[in-house]
Design a protein around this motif. Sequence first.
Motif, PDB file in Angstrom:
ATOM      1  N   ASN A  69       0.853  -1.189   0.000  1.00 31.91           N
ATOM      2  CA  ASN A  69       0.000   0.000   0.000  1.00 31.91           C
ATOM      3  C   ASN A  69       0.889   1.238   0.000  1.00 31.91           C
ATOM      4  N   VAL A  70       0.902   1.989  -1.110  1.00 31.88           N
ATOM      5  CA  VAL A  70       1.768   3.163  -1.246  1.00 31.88           C
ATOM      6  C   VAL A  70       1.441   4.224  -0.198  1.00 31.88           C
ATOM      7  N   ALA A  71       0.170   4.370   0.137  1.00 33.31           N
ATOM      8  CA  ALA A  71      -0.231   5.369   1.131  1.00 33.31           C
ATOM      9  C   ALA A  71       0.381   5.044   2.501  1.00 33.31           C
ATOM     10  N   VAL A  72       0.429   3.757   2.848  1.00 30.25           N
ATOM     11  CA  VAL A  72       1.044   3.334   4.113  1.00 30.25           C
ATOM     12  C   VAL A  72       2.542   3.643   4.088  1.00 30.25           C
ATOM     13  N   LEU A  73       3.174   3.351   2.963  1.00 29.98           N
ATOM     14  CA  LEU A  73       4.609   3.623   2.840  1.00 29.98           C
ATOM     15  C   LEU A  73       4.912   5.111   3.021  1.00 29.98           C
ATOM     16  N   GLU A  74       4.110   5.950   2.391  1.00 31.19           N
ATOM     17  CA  GLU A  74       4.330   7.396   2.483  1.00 31.19           C
ATOM     18  C   GLU A  74       4.108   7.903   3.904  1.00 31.19           C
ATOM     19  N   ALA A  75       3.064   7.419   4.543  1.00 28.88           N
ATOM     20  CA  ALA A  75       2.746   7.883   5.902  1.00 28.88           C
ATOM     21  C   ALA A  75       3.845   7.481   6.892  1.00 28.88           C
ATOM     22  N   LEU A  76       4.263   6.215   6.836  1.00 28.61           N
ATOM     23  CA  LEU A  76       5.308   5.744   7.756  1.00 28.61           C
ATOM     24  C   LEU A  76       6.656   6.397   7.456  1.00 28.61           C
ATOM     25  N   SER A  77       6.953   6.594   6.165  1.00 23.67           N
ATOM     26  CA  SER A  77       8.214   7.232   5.789  1.00 23.67           C
ATOM     27  C   SER A  77       8.284   8.644   6.345  1.00 23.67           C
ATOM     28  N   LEU A  78       7.219   9.402   6.172  1.00 27.18           N
ATOM     29  CA  LEU A  78       7.189  10.781   6.665  1.00 27.18           C
ATOM     30  C   LEU A  78       7.342  10.812   8.177  1.00 27.18           C
ATOM     31  N   LEU A  79       6.627   9.929   8.880  1.00 26.94           N
ATOM     32  CA  LEU A  79       6.676   9.896  10.339  1.00 26.94           C
ATOM     33  C   LEU A  79       8.095   9.630  10.845  1.00 26.94           C
ATOM     34  N   LEU A  80       8.770   8.650  10.258  1.00 26.53           N
ATOM     35  CA  LEU A  80      10.092   8.254  10.752  1.00 26.53           C
ATOM     36  C   LEU A  80      11.202   9.172  10.257  1.00 26.53           C
ATOM     37  N   GLU A  81      11.042   9.757   9.078  1.00 25.23           N
ATOM     38  CA  GLU A  81      12.032  10.717   8.586  1.00 25.23           C
ATOM     39  C   GLU A  81      12.073  11.960   9.458  1.00 25.23           C
ATOM     40  N   ILE A  82      10.907  12.362   9.960  1.00 22.66           N
ATOM     41  CA  ILE A  82      10.834  13.514  10.866  1.00 22.66           C
ATOM     42  C   ILE A  82      11.683  13.256  12.111  1.00 22.66           C
ATOM     43  N   HIS A  83      11.772  11.982  12.514  1.00 22.49           N
ATOM     44  CA  HIS A  83      12.528  11.619  13.715  1.00 22.49           C
ATOM     45  C   HIS A  83      13.970  11.210  13.399  1.00 22.49           C
ATOM     46  N   GLY A  84      14.444  11.552  12.203  1.00 23.67           N
ATOM     47  CA  GLY A  84      15.860  11.429  11.897  1.00 23.67           C
ATOM     48  C   GLY A  84      16.311  10.125  11.284  1.00 23.67           C
ATOM     49  N   TYR A  85      15.363   9.306  10.801  1.00 21.20           N
ATOM     50  CA  TYR A  85      15.769   8.024  10.223  1.00 21.20           C
ATOM     51  C   TYR A  85      15.810   8.105   8.702  1.00 21.20           C
ATOM     52  N   ASP A  86      16.705   7.313   8.113  1.00 24.28           N
ATOM     53  CA  ASP A  86      16.802   7.178   6.661  1.00 24.28           C
ATOM     54  C   ASP A  86      15.886   6.023   6.251  1.00 24.28           C
ATOM     55  N   ILE A  87      14.911   6.290   5.379  1.00 21.93           N
ATOM     56  CA  ILE A  87      13.871   5.301   5.068  1.00 21.93           C
ATOM     57  C   ILE A  87      14.054   4.726   3.669  1.00 21.93           C
ATOM     58  N   VAL A  88      13.966   3.400   3.584  1.00 22.72           N
ATOM     59  CA  VAL A  88      13.953   2.696   2.310  1.00 22.72           C
ATOM     60  C   VAL A  88      12.635   1.929   2.256  1.00 22.72           C
ATOM     61  N   THR A  89      11.984   1.906   1.087  1.00 25.05           N
ATOM     62  CA  THR A  89      10.687   1.229   0.986  1.00 25.05           C
ATOM     63  C   THR A  89      10.716   0.123  -0.056  1.00 25.05           C
ATOM     64  N   ALA A  90       9.854  -0.855   0.141  1.00 26.90           N
ATOM     65  CA  ALA A  90       9.677  -1.956  -0.820  1.00 26.90           C
ATOM     66  C   ALA A  90       8.204  -2.317  -0.844  1.00 26.90           C
ATOM     67  N   THR A  91       7.725  -2.697  -2.022  1.00 26.49           N
ATOM     68  CA  THR A  91       6.307  -3.045  -2.149  1.00 26.49           C
ATOM     69  C   THR A  91       6.088  -4.551  -2.283  1.00 26.49           C
ATOM     70  N   SER A  92       7.160  -5.331  -2.286  1.00 24.85           N
ATOM     71  CA  SER A  92       7.013  -6.791  -2.412  1.00 24.85           C
ATOM     72  C   SER A  92       8.076  -7.494  -1.583  1.00 24.85           C
ATOM     73  N   PRO A  93       7.829  -8.735  -1.185  1.00 20.84           N
ATOM     74  CA  PRO A  93       8.838  -9.496  -0.443  1.00 20.84           C
ATOM     75  C   PRO A  93      10.148  -9.657  -1.210  1.00 20.84           C
ATOM     76  N   GLN A  94      10.059  -9.862  -2.519  1.00 22.08           N
ATOM     77  CA  GLN A  94      11.267 -10.058  -3.317  1.00 22.08           C
ATOM     78  C   GLN A  94      12.151  -8.811  -3.285  1.00 22.08           C
ATOM     79  N   GLU A  95      11.523  -7.642  -3.426  1.00 18.26           N
ATOM     80  CA  GLU A  95      12.267  -6.381  -3.385  1.00 18.26           C
ATOM     81  C   GLU A  95      12.874  -6.165  -1.995  1.00 18.26           C
ATOM     82  N   ALA A  96      12.124  -6.519  -0.974  1.00 19.54           N
ATOM     83  CA  ALA A  96      12.604  -6.355   0.396  1.00 19.54           C
ATOM     84  C   ALA A  96      13.846  -7.202   0.654  1.00 19.54           C
ATOM     85  N   LEU A  97      13.818  -8.437   0.184  1.00 18.39           N
ATOM     86  CA  LEU A  97      14.951  -9.334   0.399  1.00 18.39           C
ATOM     87  C   LEU A  97      16.201  -8.836  -0.327  1.00 18.39           C
ATOM     88  N   GLN A  98      16.022  -8.266  -1.508  1.00 16.96           N
ATOM     89  CA  GLN A  98      17.158  -7.706  -2.244  1.00 16.96           C
ATOM     90  C   GLN A  98      17.778  -6.547  -1.467  1.00 16.96           C
TER      91      GLN A  98
END
Length: 447
Positions: A10-39
């Motif tokens: 869910n792209v909306a979930v990715l955007e919401a969580l990314s914004l929340l954690l970036e505000i707190h100083g974290y570097d965010i990487v996102t993936a939309t599938s298990p295969q991409e995540a494992l890579q």
Amino acid sequence: MTKILIVDDNVAVLEALSLLLEIHGYDIVTATSPQEALQIVNYQSIALVIQDMNFSADTTSGEEGRALFSDLRSLNPLLPIILITAWTELEQAVSLVKAGAADYIPKPWDDTKLVTTVNNLIALGEANTKNKALQQHANAFGSAKQVAQNIGLIYESAAMQRVVDMALQVAKSDVPVLITGPNGSGKEKIAELIQCQSPLNQAPFVKINAGALPQELIEAELFGAEAGAFTSANKSRIGRFEAANGGTLFLDEIGNLPLSGQVKLLRVLQTYEFEKLGSVKTQHTRVRIISATNADLASDIAKGDFREDLFYRLNVIEISVPPLSERGDDALALVKHFLPGRELSLTAQQAITAHPWPGNVRELENACRRVEILHPDGVLTAEAFGLSCEETQSQTQRTVAIEPSQEEIEAALATYNGVIAKVAKHFGLSRQALYRRLDKYAIDYKS
């Protein structure tokens, strides 16, 4: 910057969580599938993963999330994983937490709780990494210390640990090593440490005091002599180079070797060839050279007392052993080694640590022998070692009085171009005392 991977289709979930954690100083990487995540986890340094439980439309079983969790754990068993769950997947999430997941958060999530959970897990991971590094360092320190103690090299100071670490490092090669330091500081022990940890440790290890050789016998001692080569040569004798062939030759007090001996030594180091005194037959030798001196060879070279070309042959790597006056912790450790089981008064411990011991370890060992004979029983005082409490108190007062700030130390390092000995002298401290303050203030003095 700490990198967090968020896995959700869910792209909306990715955007919401990314914004929340970036505000707190974290570097965010996102993936939309298990295969991409494992890579991503395979090729990037990920500190924490937040993953959904389902990645296909109309799927609510959570099996895809379980499979991804299992694959991530296979890649990195220590990677913290937070699960994002709907209420229908709660039982699945709980079972994964039991299997090693760090935590789970229900949808919709509470921002504050999520950030707190992430912060705690990241802090815990950093602490574990630091503790692991400290433990590895402690294990290495303990291992090096044990190796040194096996040959009778006793120490506790960071200054001597640096010497031991360097000795163990150069032991692996066969390059010539020059060990410098005052008389009685332990140069011969460092040579023995190099030998016992070198690939040549089963080969001959031949020692010779180069400075004690009579000028007329230098050639015979180093290279051997045929019978009748000189008046007292009744039979053929082998020299130290022949005896050490295939192994290591330790030339102690090399700075006292006469110039005539230096010429002969230089030739064999350059050509690996020599002839016995009284023989015309050329012999070949391959030995590793470890030499030691308490002399200032650079000064001797300037005065013409030591050959510069020989110096560079011997001094491929130099190991400098500090005097005991700069290793107060070692003095106390050595006393406990020489006088096992004896109890020392507090003033005795202070006096031993503060005393400069101009004769270094040799002087300290002799003092312990006297104590063992003259004071066989009871608690040992400063007076038993011939040390005065007044001297100790004066030394303590001087040490307490001089406590430079971080800014003053950094300024002095800049003034003296990082030369530790000069900075220590500037503040009236031993180099060991200065190293402790550099470590205390986390000042980088090696760059």
